[in-house]
Design a protein around this motif. Structure first.
Motif, PDB file in Angstrom:
ATOM      1  N   LEU A 222       0.773  -1.078  -0.021  1.00 21.82           N
ATOM      2  CA  LEU A 222      -0.035  -0.083  -0.123  1.00 21.82           C
ATOM      3  C   LEU A 222       1.064   1.440  -0.122  1.00 21.82           C
ATOM      4  O   LEU A 222       1.837   1.485   0.675  1.00 21.82           O
ATOM      5  CB  LEU A 222      -0.840   0.163   1.156  1.00 21.82           C
ATOM      6  CG  LEU A 222      -1.823   1.213   1.439  1.00 21.82           C
ATOM      7  CD1 LEU A 222      -2.972   0.965   0.307  1.00 21.82           C
ATOM      8  CD2 LEU A 222      -2.468   1.203   2.640  1.00 21.82           C
ATOM      9  N   SER A 223       0.520   2.197  -0.786  1.00 26.63           N
ATOM     10  CA  SER A 223       1.216   3.319  -0.841  1.00 26.63           C
ATOM     11  C   SER A 223      -0.033   4.490  -0.493  1.00 26.63           C
ATOM     12  O   SER A 223      -0.959   4.616  -0.968  1.00 26.63           O
ATOM     13  CB  SER A 223       1.811   3.769  -2.024  1.00 26.63           C
ATOM     14  OG  SER A 223       2.503   4.783  -2.176  1.00 26.63           O
ATOM     15  N   VAL A 224       0.488   5.339   0.456  1.00 25.22           N
ATOM     16  CA  VAL A 224      -0.524   6.412   1.076  1.00 25.22           C
ATOM     17  C   VAL A 224      -0.017   7.948   0.558  1.00 25.22           C
ATOM     18  O   VAL A 224       0.978   8.260   1.415  1.00 25.22           O
ATOM     19  CB  VAL A 224      -0.714   6.360   2.430  1.00 25.22           C
ATOM     20  CG1 VAL A 224      -2.069   7.322   2.843  1.00 25.22           C
ATOM     21  CG2 VAL A 224      -1.114   4.830   2.675  1.00 25.22           C
ATOM     22  N   GLY A 225      -0.708   8.577   0.057  1.00 30.27           N
ATOM     23  CA  GLY A 225      -0.091  10.046  -0.196  1.00 30.27           C
ATOM     24  C   GLY A 225      -0.836  10.577  -1.497  1.00 30.27           C
ATOM     25  O   GLY A 225      -1.234  10.062  -2.231  1.00 30.27           O
ATOM     26  N   GLY A 277      -8.144   6.361  -4.854  1.00 32.65           N
ATOM     27  CA  GLY A 277      -8.281   8.025  -4.394  1.00 32.65           C
ATOM     28  C   GLY A 277      -8.582   8.099  -3.073  1.00 32.65           C
ATOM     29  O   GLY A 277      -7.929   7.383  -2.423  1.00 32.65           O
ATOM     30  N   ASN A 278      -9.034   9.279  -2.569  1.00 33.42           N
ATOM     31  CA  ASN A 278      -9.284   9.454  -1.283  1.00 33.42           C
ATOM     32  C   ASN A 278     -10.278   8.786  -0.398  1.00 33.42           C
ATOM     33  O   ASN A 278     -11.249   8.759  -0.856  1.00 33.42           O
ATOM     34  CB  ASN A 278      -9.394  11.032  -1.212  1.00 33.42           C
ATOM     35  CG  ASN A 278      -8.461  11.940  -1.640  1.00 33.42           C
ATOM     36  OD1 ASN A 278      -7.254  11.681  -1.207  1.00 33.42           O
ATOM     37  ND2 ASN A 278      -8.821  13.324  -1.816  1.00 33.42           N
ATOM     38  N   ILE A 279      -9.774   8.165   0.407  1.00 27.01           N
ATOM     39  CA  ILE A 279     -10.658   7.233   1.104  1.00 27.01           C
ATOM     40  C   ILE A 279     -10.660   7.658   2.770  1.00 27.01           C
ATOM     41  O   ILE A 279      -9.573   8.213   3.124  1.00 27.01           O
ATOM     42  CB  ILE A 279     -10.117   5.780   1.321  1.00 27.01           C
ATOM     43  CG1 ILE A 279      -8.791   5.458   1.747  1.00 27.01           C
ATOM     44  CG2 ILE A 279     -10.339   5.404  -0.266  1.00 27.01           C
ATOM     45  CD1 ILE A 279      -8.470   4.098   1.510  1.00 27.01           C
ATOM     46  N   PRO A 280     -11.659   7.762   3.311  1.00 26.76           N
ATOM     47  CA  PRO A 280     -11.932   7.919   4.704  1.00 26.76           C
ATOM     48  C   PRO A 280     -10.785   7.233   5.592  1.00 26.76           C
ATOM     49  O   PRO A 280     -10.305   6.283   5.206  1.00 26.76           O
ATOM     50  CB  PRO A 280     -13.371   7.560   5.138  1.00 26.76           C
ATOM     51  CG  PRO A 280     -14.149   7.552   3.834  1.00 26.76           C
ATOM     52  CD  PRO A 280     -13.083   6.940   2.741  1.00 26.76           C
ATOM     53  N   LEU A 284      -8.991   3.441   5.380  1.00 32.39           N
ATOM     54  CA  LEU A 284      -7.800   3.628   5.505  1.00 32.39           C
ATOM     55  C   LEU A 284      -7.061   2.687   6.392  1.00 32.39           C
ATOM     56  O   LEU A 284      -6.187   1.804   6.049  1.00 32.39           O
ATOM     57  CB  LEU A 284      -6.911   4.938   5.742  1.00 32.39           C
ATOM     58  CG  LEU A 284      -5.734   5.049   5.616  1.00 32.39           C
ATOM     59  CD1 LEU A 284      -5.089   4.590   4.062  1.00 32.39           C
ATOM     60  CD2 LEU A 284      -4.980   6.456   5.602  1.00 32.39           C
ATOM     61  N   SER A 285      -7.506   2.591   7.562  1.00 34.91           N
ATOM     62  CA  SER A 285      -6.954   1.929   8.593  1.00 34.91           C
ATOM     63  C   SER A 285      -7.246   0.415   8.258  1.00 34.91           C
ATOM     64  O   SER A 285      -6.317  -0.527   8.464  1.00 34.91           O
ATOM     65  CB  SER A 285      -7.788   1.883  10.111  1.00 34.91           C
ATOM     66  OG  SER A 285      -9.224   1.651   9.899  1.00 34.91           O
ATOM     67  N   ALA A 286      -8.430  -0.186   7.422  1.00 34.55           N
ATOM     68  CA  ALA A 286      -8.420  -1.357   6.960  1.00 34.55           C
ATOM     69  C   ALA A 286      -7.368  -1.861   5.984  1.00 34.55           C
ATOM     70  O   ALA A 286      -7.043  -2.942   5.939  1.00 34.55           O
ATOM     71  CB  ALA A 286     -10.011  -1.689   6.547  1.00 34.55           C
ATOM     72  N   TRP A 287      -7.190  -0.832   5.172  1.00 29.28           N
ATOM     73  CA  TRP A 287      -6.289  -1.170   4.221  1.00 29.28           C
ATOM     74  C   TRP A 287      -4.685  -1.387   4.711  1.00 29.28           C
ATOM     75  O   TRP A 287      -4.008  -1.974   4.290  1.00 29.28           O
ATOM     76  CB  TRP A 287      -6.265  -0.146   2.940  1.00 29.28           C
ATOM     77  CG  TRP A 287      -7.317  -0.276   2.035  1.00 29.28           C
ATOM     78  CD1 TRP A 287      -8.541   0.591   2.064  1.00 29.28           C
ATOM     79  CD2 TRP A 287      -7.342  -0.843   0.897  1.00 29.28           C
ATOM     80  NE1 TRP A 287      -9.373   0.108   0.986  1.00 29.28           N
ATOM     81  CE2 TRP A 287      -8.492  -0.885   0.325  1.00 29.28           C
ATOM     82  CE3 TRP A 287      -6.387  -1.645   0.181  1.00 29.28           C
ATOM     83  CZ2 TRP A 287      -8.978  -1.359  -0.769  1.00 29.28           C
ATOM     84  CZ3 TRP A 287      -6.684  -2.374  -0.846  1.00 29.28           C
ATOM     85  CH2 TRP A 287      -7.957  -2.104  -1.493  1.00 29.28           C
ATOM     86  N   LEU A 288      -4.505  -0.381   5.683  1.00 29.18           N
ATOM     87  CA  LEU A 288      -3.182  -0.486   6.094  1.00 29.18           C
ATOM     88  C   LEU A 288      -3.117  -1.895   7.077  1.00 29.18           C
ATOM     89  O   LEU A 288      -1.779  -2.580   6.797  1.00 29.18           O
ATOM     90  CB  LEU A 288      -2.864   0.731   7.163  1.00 29.18           C
ATOM     91  CG  LEU A 288      -2.684   2.098   6.455  1.00 29.18           C
ATOM     92  CD1 LEU A 288      -2.664   3.139   7.536  1.00 29.18           C
ATOM     93  CD2 LEU A 288      -1.300   1.845   5.846  1.00 29.18           C
ATOM     94  N   ALA A 289      -4.053  -2.239   7.859  1.00 32.82           N
ATOM     95  CA  ALA A 289      -3.716  -3.631   8.362  1.00 32.82           C
ATOM     96  C   ALA A 289      -3.935  -4.846   7.221  1.00 32.82           C
ATOM     97  O   ALA A 289      -2.982  -5.743   7.817  1.00 32.82           O
ATOM     98  CB  ALA A 289      -4.989  -3.709   9.092  1.00 32.82           C
ATOM     99  N   ALA A 310       0.775   3.300   9.482  1.00 33.11           N
ATOM    100  CA  ALA A 310       1.079   1.864   9.019  1.00 33.11           C
ATOM    101  C   ALA A 310       1.529   1.163  10.230  1.00 33.11           C
ATOM    102  O   ALA A 310       1.261   0.172  10.345  1.00 33.11           O
ATOM    103  CB  ALA A 310       2.128   1.978   7.927  1.00 33.11           C
ATOM    104  N   LEU A 311       2.813   1.809  10.979  1.00 26.16           N
ATOM    105  CA  LEU A 311       3.096   0.983  11.978  1.00 26.16           C
ATOM    106  C   LEU A 311       2.255   0.592  12.888  1.00 26.16           C
ATOM    107  O   LEU A 311       2.252  -0.314  13.591  1.00 26.16           O
ATOM    108  CB  LEU A 311       4.684   1.768  12.422  1.00 26.16           C
ATOM    109  CG  LEU A 311       5.608   1.991  11.453  1.00 26.16           C
ATOM    110  CD1 LEU A 311       6.742   2.902  12.000  1.00 26.16           C
ATOM    111  CD2 LEU A 311       6.224   0.847  11.117  1.00 26.16           C
ATOM    112  N   ALA A 312       1.490   1.557  13.235  1.00 32.44           N
ATOM    113  CA  ALA A 312       0.379   1.316  14.402  1.00 32.44           C
ATOM    114  C   ALA A 312      -0.489   0.274  14.084  1.00 32.44           C
ATOM    115  O   ALA A 312      -0.971  -0.646  14.788  1.00 32.44           O
ATOM    116  CB  ALA A 312      -0.288   2.426  14.838  1.00 32.44           C
ATOM    117  N   SER A 313      -0.658  -0.076  12.716  1.00 31.58           N
ATOM    118  CA  SER A 313      -1.544  -1.043  12.216  1.00 31.58           C
ATOM    119  C   SER A 313      -0.746  -2.235  11.952  1.00 31.58           C
ATOM    120  O   SER A 313      -1.363  -3.472  11.325  1.00 31.58           O
ATOM    121  CB  SER A 313      -2.184  -0.695  10.821  1.00 31.58           C
ATOM    122  OG  SER A 313      -2.742   0.569  10.675  1.00 31.58           O
ATOM    123  N   GLY A 314       0.466  -2.386  12.372  1.00 31.20           N
ATOM    124  CA  GLY A 314       1.089  -3.624  12.366  1.00 31.20           C
ATOM    125  C   GLY A 314       1.877  -3.815  11.115  1.00 31.20           C
ATOM    126  O   GLY A 314       2.516  -4.996  10.888  1.00 31.20           O
TER     127      GLY A 314
END
Length: 397
Positions: A222-225, A277-280, A284-289, A310-314
């Protein structure tokens, strides 16, 4: 009681709910303290008529000038944003807009300090307003406000002068603090306070189940930005193109969407790359996990919230050594620091996929970075500036 007036051109609104969400979250955490009260001025930069009728400005132009936003009192004055001027008049226009309203704000809310949450034009305006009102001013450096605006010929002198005149400055990382000092800002007035992360929202989940819910099979990066050249999404795209079976999802929106879409087609990655796209934040927490790794090839950063989330999501991160990267990736379990090339990113991602760290161990690396801890340090810092103002504790020269 400490009363803080937050000044930030980066702040969410109804038309841009995630714009400056990191400023919003910091402000809300500070406002939760029983010993602190806050109000927010979130100026809107708008071009002259009739440019305000363009789609990109239309919703922004119709926002209320004052509203309650998530329990915060928020003022949204409009200042003149002249296109194609390189930002040289932004601070002057902002000062002209805020001058007639600041006394009215202060009569309703007798603030002790102005906290500018971005160096330009916020910090430049805050210094002038603080001088006129006789209140201390803090300016926070987050990344491009110093790295971009602080080095442009048309605005750099304004940024540097504001740094020399501010009662105190904040940096989001030790690396950012060093960059500020290199620009000529007094290091003794700069404090590095790392941002917080919502450890309740961003949590590890069963990765296989999380992937299944999102319709993903196999390794996921996943890339976020924002979709802008600065974030280097094309580098991660090219890295993944050399890794058969690996899926890449990019969360963000911006002017580079068409370029990335064309690159995906050119590399034949339509079945392995998604532009989300932009996601709430909740999504986003689901995607990061679900991701096996979060890869972001930024050219520069202060200290990206996406790293901590990301790190908080493991989920370990693969990032270049920019900004506060070394403060975040302190050990291998947190990820890899790599060169900003497709080959280096591919190698870093491959190492993580070959030997994935336990999500709990990854999360433990950011356990100290809570919003409550961030708010406690900010409160102490602001209180110090207020108590020292006018007593010779802080020099403006």
């Amino acid at each position: 009681m400490l009363r803080v007036l937050v000044l930030s051109t980066l702040f969410p609104d109804a038309s841009r709910p995630r714009f400056g969400s990191f400023v919003e979250r910091q402000t809300l955490a500070l406002a939760e303290r029983a010993d602190t009260e806050l109000s927010v001025i979130a100026p809107r930069g708008l071009p002259p008529w009739p440019l305000r009728t363009l789609p990109r400005y239309r919703a922004l132009a119709t926002l209320p000038e004052r509203e309650e936003w998530k329990s915060l009192q928020v003022y949204r004055p409009a200042f003149l944003n002249l296109p194609m001027t390189g930002g040289r008049f932004h601070a002057t226009a902002l000062i002209e807009t805020l001058t007639p309203m600041i006394e009215e704000v202060r009569s309703d809310f007798p603030f002790d300090i102005i906290a500018a949450e971005f160096f330009f034009p916020d910090g430049v305006a805050a210094v002038e307003l603080g001088r006129r009102l006789g209140v201390p001013v803090s300016i926070k450096a987050r990344g491009s406000d110093v790295h971009h605006w602080g080095r442009l010929p048309r605005t750099g002198a304004q940024v540097r002068a504001a740094g020399r005149a501010a009662d105190g400055m904040l940096a989001v990382s030790e690396a950012m603090r060093e960059d500020m000092i290199a620009l000529g800002m007094p290091g003794e007035r700069i404090e590095a306070i790392i941002t917080g992360v919502d450890l309740d929202r961003f949590v590890p989940r069963d990765r296989a189940d999380a992937k299944a819910r999102l319709g993903v099979h196999g390794p996921l990066v996943l890339s976020v930005g924002a979709l802008i050249p600065l974030k280097g999404h094309d580098i991660v795209l090219q890295a993944v193109s050399s890794m058969p079976g690996v899926m890449l999802c990019i969360a963000g929106e911006g002017p580079e969407r068409q370029h990335l879409t064309d690159l995906i087609a050119k590399l034949g990655l339509q079945d392995r790359v998604r532009l989300l796209g932009n996601i709430p934040h909740a999504e986003l927490s689901a995607w990061l996990a679900a991701a096996d790794a979060m890869a972001l090839a930024s050219e520069r950063e202060g200290l990206a919230n996406a790293w901590l989330e990301a790190l908080a999501s493991g989920t370990p991160v693969v990032i270049p050594e920019v900004g506060g990267a070394r403060q975040v990736v302190r050990e291998a379990v947190a990820g890899r620091l790599v060169a900003r090339t497709p080959e280096a990113f591919a190698a870093g991602i491959a190492e993580i996929l070959a030997d994935p760290p336990a999500p709990g161990a990854v999360r433990a690396t950011v356990a100290p970075f809570t919003w409550a801890a961030n708010a406690e340090r900010l409160h102490a810092y602001f209180a110090h500036l207020v108590s020292g103002h006018g007593n010779g504790l802080v020099s403006a020269n």
